[in-house]
Structure formats: C-alpha cells, structure tokens
Design an enzyme around this catalytic site. Structure first.
Site, PDB file in Angstrom:
ATOM      1  CG  HIS A  42      -2.082  -0.921   1.111  1.00  0.00           C
ATOM      2  ND1 HIS A  42      -3.169  -0.870   1.952  1.00  0.00           N
ATOM      3  CD2 HIS A  42      -2.328  -1.911   0.208  1.00  0.00           C
ATOM      4  CE1 HIS A  42      -4.052  -1.791   1.573  1.00  0.00           C
ATOM      5  NE2 HIS A  42      -3.566  -2.445   0.540  1.00  0.00           N
ATOM      6  CD  GLU A  97      -1.463   4.422   3.632  1.00  0.00           C
ATOM      7  OE1 GLU A  97      -1.304   3.554   2.735  1.00  0.00           O
ATOM      8  OE2 GLU A  97      -2.569   4.925   3.904  1.00  0.00           O
ATOM      9  CB  SER A 134      -9.195   7.678   5.318  1.00  0.00           C
ATOM     10  OG  SER A 134      -9.347   7.057   6.571  1.00  0.00           O
ATOM     11  CB  CYS A 163      -6.749   0.274   4.598  1.00  0.00           C
ATOM     12  SG  CYS A 163      -5.099  -0.462   4.651  1.00  0.00           S
ATOM     13  CB  CYS A 180      -2.023   1.754   6.158  1.00  0.00           C
ATOM     14  SG  CYS A 180      -1.552   0.913   4.611  1.00  0.00           S
TER      15      CYS A 180
HETATM   16 ZN   LIG Z   1      -3.471   0.556   3.459  1.00  0.00          ZN
END
Ligand SMILES: [Zn+2]
Length: 152
Positions: free
Chosen positions: A59, A61, A84, A86, A89
């Site tokens: 992802h 992040e 935002s 998940c 993360c």
């Molecule tokens: Zn994520």
C-alpha cells in the site's frame, strides 16, 4: 512534537499526491504517501503497487515506510497519505508509534483514522478536492480493482 501548520501539511501532501498521480499513470491504485521526520525531512515516499508489482501488501503507506529504511524511533514522525489509511496501514502507524497522520481525504473511503485519534495519534484531515476527484475517477473506472484493494 512541533505543531503542524496547514501550509506545511499541504506542502507535504503534494509529495503524496505526486506519488498517487504516478500510480494512476501506471494503471495502479492511485494512493500515495510520504513519511516525514520529526525535523520535517522527507524520510521516504511511495505509492500503492498492487497492480504494478502484483503485490497486495504494498500500500502507499507501507511503501513509504519501507522506503524510509530503519529508523531508531518513529516518535515525532508524520505519515502523509492521500487517502484515509485502511486498517492494515492504520495498524502500521500504531505498531511503530508514528505520531501523526495527515490525510488528503476521507470522503471516498474511511479507514482507521478515528481509531488512531482515539489512541493518541494526531490526525489531520485536509479535505483536498484533488485527492477526492482522483479517487472518484478511479473507483468509477475500476470498481473491482478498488474492492480487491480494500478487501471487499
Ligand atoms: Zn493501506
């Protein structure tokens, strides 16, 4: 931790947005992120690479986090992300004690940022129209890809 002024938060978001745009251009999930140090230095940046690398664990992040390499401490660091975070993360933020999260938007997807705020992470949501527009365009064009990314 030094307070974050909005101009700095928006400047940092540009780094994450550049990553998201690059991801979009590659045919990937357009989410970008950057990790900034307590002194304001850029430690790492990255984007979601599910499609590009065939790796569901990359992802935005996690990519920025990995790009930053080993850090002795994450106290005072800021994870900047276009969307935002998940649960996966959000878990990363708590696991490593990242102090602050700056979020481009939480309109098209609402992850774990309330949970982070409840546990002492400073959360800044910028409501950036460009972040919203990018996710709207992407989720309309690739609903199946987006569902896959968020585990739905
Ligand atoms: Zn994520």
């Amino acid at each position: 931790m030094r307070p974050l002024d909005e101009a700095t938060a928006r400047a940092w978001l540009v780094t994450a947005l550049d990553e998201a745009r690059a991801g979009m251009a590659e045919g990937g999930v357009p989410v970008g992120a950057a990790l900034y140090g307590a002194d304001g230095a850029l430690l790492g940046r990255g984007r979601n690479r599910r499609v590009q690398d065939g790796d569901p664990s990359t992802h935005a992040e996690t990519a920025a986090f990995r790009a930053a390499g080993r850090q002795r401490s994450y106290r005072g660091t800021t994870m900047v992300t276009t969307l935002s975070p998940c649960w996966y993360c959000s878990g990363l933020v708590r696991q490593f004690g990242i102090s602050r999260v700056v979020i481009g938007e939480a309109v098209t997807f609402r992850g774990g940022h309330d949970w982070l705020a409840e546990h002492g992470v400073e959360v800044v949501v910028l409501d950036d129209p460009e972040c919203v527009a990018m996710m709207r365009e992407f989720t309309a064009r690739h609903p199946e890809l987006w569902g896959e990314d968020i585990g739905e």
